[in-house]
Design a protein around this motif. Structure first.
Motif, mmCIF file in Angstrom:
data_model
loop_
_atom_site.group_PDB
_atom_site.id
_atom_site.type_symbol
_atom_site.label_atom_id
_atom_site.label_comp_id
_atom_site.label_asym_id
_atom_site.label_seq_id
_atom_site.Cartn_x
_atom_site.Cartn_y
_atom_site.Cartn_z
ATOM 1 N N VAL A 79 0.842 -1.191 0.000
ATOM 2 C CA VAL A 79 0.000 0.000 0.000
ATOM 3 C C VAL A 79 0.882 1.247 0.000
ATOM 4 O O VAL A 79 1.869 1.308 0.740
ATOM 5 N N LEU A 80 0.540 2.219 -0.817
ATOM 6 C CA LEU A 80 1.299 3.477 -0.820
ATOM 7 C C LEU A 80 1.363 4.037 0.594
ATOM 8 O O LEU A 80 0.354 4.082 1.304
ATOM 9 N N SER A 81 2.549 4.479 0.991
ATOM 10 C CA SER A 81 2.772 4.896 2.379
ATOM 11 C C SER A 81 1.761 5.929 2.856
ATOM 12 O O SER A 81 1.245 5.841 3.977
ATOM 13 N N GLU A 125 9.871 -12.239 -1.183
ATOM 14 C CA GLU A 125 8.862 -11.223 -1.439
ATOM 15 C C GLU A 125 9.162 -9.959 -0.635
ATOM 16 O O GLU A 125 9.648 -10.016 0.492
ATOM 17 N N SER A 126 8.880 -8.832 -1.212
ATOM 18 C CA SER A 126 9.005 -7.558 -0.512
ATOM 19 C C SER A 126 8.163 -6.533 -1.245
ATOM 20 O O SER A 126 7.699 -6.768 -2.360
ATOM 21 N N CYS A 127 7.952 -5.407 -0.606
ATOM 22 C CA CYS A 127 7.203 -4.321 -1.234
ATOM 23 C C CYS A 127 8.180 -3.255 -1.720
ATOM 24 O O CYS A 127 9.233 -3.033 -1.106
ATOM 25 N N PRO A 128 7.856 -2.565 -2.802
ATOM 26 C CA PRO A 128 8.763 -1.536 -3.320
ATOM 27 C C PRO A 128 8.823 -0.322 -2.409
ATOM 28 O O PRO A 128 7.932 -0.105 -1.577
ATOM 29 N N GLU A 129 9.874 0.438 -2.557
ATOM 30 C CA GLU A 129 10.011 1.675 -1.786
ATOM 31 C C GLU A 129 8.805 2.573 -2.049
ATOM 32 O O GLU A 129 8.280 2.628 -3.159
ATOM 33 N N GLY A 130 8.391 3.278 -1.017
ATOM 34 C CA GLY A 130 7.215 4.141 -1.148
ATOM 35 C C GLY A 130 5.927 3.451 -0.794
ATOM 36 O O GLY A 130 4.862 4.077 -0.803
ATOM 37 N N THR A 131 6.015 2.151 -0.477
ATOM 38 C CA THR A 131 4.832 1.407 -0.044
ATOM 39 C C THR A 131 5.133 0.724 1.277
ATOM 40 O O THR A 131 6.284 0.606 1.696
ATOM 41 N N VAL A 132 4.085 0.258 1.942
ATOM 42 C CA VAL A 132 4.248 -0.524 3.166
ATOM 43 C C VAL A 132 3.450 -1.817 3.026
ATOM 44 O O VAL A 132 2.372 -1.825 2.430
ATOM 45 N N PRO A 133 3.972 -2.939 3.545
ATOM 46 C CA PRO A 133 3.253 -4.208 3.479
ATOM 47 C C PRO A 133 2.198 -4.284 4.572
ATOM 48 O O PRO A 133 2.495 -4.069 5.752
ATOM 49 N N ILE A 134 0.975 -4.570 4.183
ATOM 50 C CA ILE A 134 -0.126 -4.671 5.138
ATOM 51 C C ILE A 134 -0.821 -6.021 4.967
ATOM 52 O O ILE A 134 -1.230 -6.379 3.857
ATOM 53 N N ARG A 135 -0.918 -6.752 6.052
ATOM 54 C CA ARG A 135 -1.632 -8.030 6.016
ATOM 55 C C ARG A 135 -3.096 -7.778 5.703
ATOM 56 O O ARG A 135 -3.763 -6.987 6.360
ATOM 57 N N ARG A 136 -3.593 -8.444 4.662
ATOM 58 C CA ARG A 136 -4.971 -8.214 4.241
ATOM 59 C C ARG A 136 -5.949 -8.782 5.271
ATOM 60 O O ARG A 136 -5.835 -9.921 5.706
ATOM 61 N N THR A 137 -6.917 -7.967 5.668
ATOM 62 C CA THR A 137 -7.978 -8.411 6.563
ATOM 63 C C THR A 137 -9.138 -8.939 5.730
ATOM 64 O O THR A 137 -9.589 -8.278 4.796
ATOM 65 N N THR A 138 -9.610 -10.123 6.045
ATOM 66 C CA THR A 138 -10.666 -10.768 5.267
ATOM 67 C C THR A 138 -11.986 -10.779 6.029
ATOM 68 O O THR A 138 -12.039 -10.481 7.231
ATOM 69 N N GLU A 139 -13.041 -11.152 5.311
ATOM 70 C CA GLU A 139 -14.343 -11.308 5.962
ATOM 71 C C GLU A 139 -14.272 -12.378 7.044
ATOM 72 O O GLU A 139 -14.886 -12.239 8.111
ATOM 73 N N GLN A 140 -13.513 -13.448 6.774
ATOM 74 C CA GLN A 140 -13.387 -14.513 7.755
ATOM 75 C C GLN A 140 -12.760 -14.006 9.040
ATOM 76 O O GLN A 140 -13.153 -14.411 10.144
#
Length: 421
Positions: A79-81, A125-140
């Protein structure tokens, strides 16, 4: 008309079916056709190889956009920072993450563990500079929650470290009586057994200010096993904060606007790997929380000098100035399944007397003073909410020891529940 002919020459049921088909056929058009601007249909040739190639390109593109699930089942979004949840806060809208602050004096990150400590990053795996990795929250994830309105928050409870802890039981070492501007520790990581979905087990640091009433401010970081929050029994790196004793403010990780992440490689809430094993390899994570002397924000660092992000000072009341207590230790939820004390473990699940490699530990405990110096602890005290279940000891080396034994009322036998060294 076709319809009247059907009704006259055939039985009612057959005629109705045939008429339906005849009428429907008048609206059928070639499958591969499109309307031109003049309104006339023009046929298009279907080319299977071209369509397959297009589909392949689309899938490759989606693979780049949507990161695959990690070995523990998490999906990590880059996600963009400036679009992360923190910037939904009115006081952060339109802003960007701050530059790194000055580290505490005496902090030497050399020789610490590497930053690659999560399952999702082990495959490269990694995220590009300017973004941050966020664990996706699901309906479950949300459906598992005992309360959708309070998803991502600790339950309201009495927070005094005594027997009125409303199902939350602690064994902690703590310092108080001074002004604290941060804390540091290396926390041994295990995968303790959690007996049911609505309990958890964690090891963490607390940076605390205010009374243990409705005005309690805390900053928390460590690892946690929580089937309700994450849907599995993996230990996960987590953060937490509250400014009103867990009532209406604060949350885990990035599940509300609060903590600002600056790191593109660490996913808060993602599983930790590897973990310690009994009589085997030992693994710990080093965490440092400190108050930036210049801007007053509380920063979090992991391991080898890696900044994770910060809690803006405006989130807090008492912690806008300093902390009045620092705690290191474990916490579990005891929901008393079947009317008896839970068998949920804390730490390694083995006695402190078994020693290194078998018992869990905290090491290198330090605090940050008013002049931004890291200093050793003095006057470390220990406290257990339920001494008949959870016992904690401090040792001269500065390692905190937790020793837990629980009596199983049904069988009158002793069941080892937790032990942290």
């Amino acid at each position: 008309m076709a319809s009247s002919w059907c009704y006259k020459k055939m039985s009612p049921i057959v005629s109705v079916l045939l008429c339906f088909l005849l009428l429907a056929s008048s609206n059928i058009r070639p499958v591969f056709s499109s309307e031109t601007r003049s309104g006339h249909a023009t046929n298009q040739t279907f080319r299977p190889q071209e369509e397959l190639q297009k589909l392949k390109i689309i899938r490759e593109r989606l693979d780049k956009i949507n990161k695959p699930a990690s070995p523990d089942g998490d999906i990590i979004d880059c996600v963009l920072s400036h679009l992360q949840p923190a910037f939904d806060h009115p006081q952060l809208k339109g802003q960007k993450p701050l530059e790194p602050p000055e580290r505490p004096k005496g902090h030497d990150p050399s020789g610490m563990v590497t930053e690659n400590f999560q399952s999702w990053g082990l495959s490269g795996e990694s995220c590009p500079e300017g973004t941050v990795p966020i664990r996706r929250t699901t309906e479950q994830d949300m459906l598992r929650a005992s309360s959708v309105q309070r998803f991502g928050r600790k339950l309201r409870r009495h927070v005094r470290r005594d027997t009125n802890s409303n199902g939350h039981e602690h064994a902690v070492g703590y310092v108080t009586g001074d002004q604290y501007y941060g804390a540091k520790a290396s926390i041994n990581v295990w995968a303790p057994r959690v007996s049911n979905q609505y309990e958890f087990s964690l090891s963490q640091m607390w940076v605390i200010s205010g009374s243990f009433g409705d005005d309690l401010n805390t900053i928390e970081a460590g690892w946690q096993v929580s089937p309700e929050l994450y849907g599995d029994n993996y230990p996960r790196f987590f953060t937490y904060w509250t400014t009103d004793a867990y009532q209406a403010t604060g949350c885990y990780n990035l599940l509300c606007s609060g903590f600002v992440q600056t790191n593109s490689r660490i996913a808060i809430g993602a599983a930790i790997s590897p973990t310690s094993s009994y009589s085997g390899g030992q693994f710990d994570i080093s965490l440092l929380v400190w108050k930036d002397p210049k801007h007053g924000n509380w920063w979090l660092e992991f391991g080898n000098g890696v900044l994770v992000g910060y809690w803006p000072s405006f989130l807090f009341t008492h912690l806008r100035d300093h902390a009045s207590m620092v705690q290191f230790g474990g916490e579990i939820v005891n929901s008393r399944p079947s009317g008896f004390h839970t068998s949920t473990q804390m730490g390694s699940g083995h006695f402190a007397g078994e020693g290194f490699g078998k018992a869990s530990y905290f090491r290198n405990l330090q605090v940050v003073d008013w002049d931004n110096n890291l200093i050793p602890l003095s006057n470390l005290r220990v406290l257990a909410d339920h001494p008949n279940c959870y016992d904690i000891q401090g040792v001269p080396s500065g390692v905190t020891v937790l020793k837990i034994l629980i009596k199983n009322v049904e069988s009158s036998t002793f069941v080892l529940v937790c032990n942290m060294k």
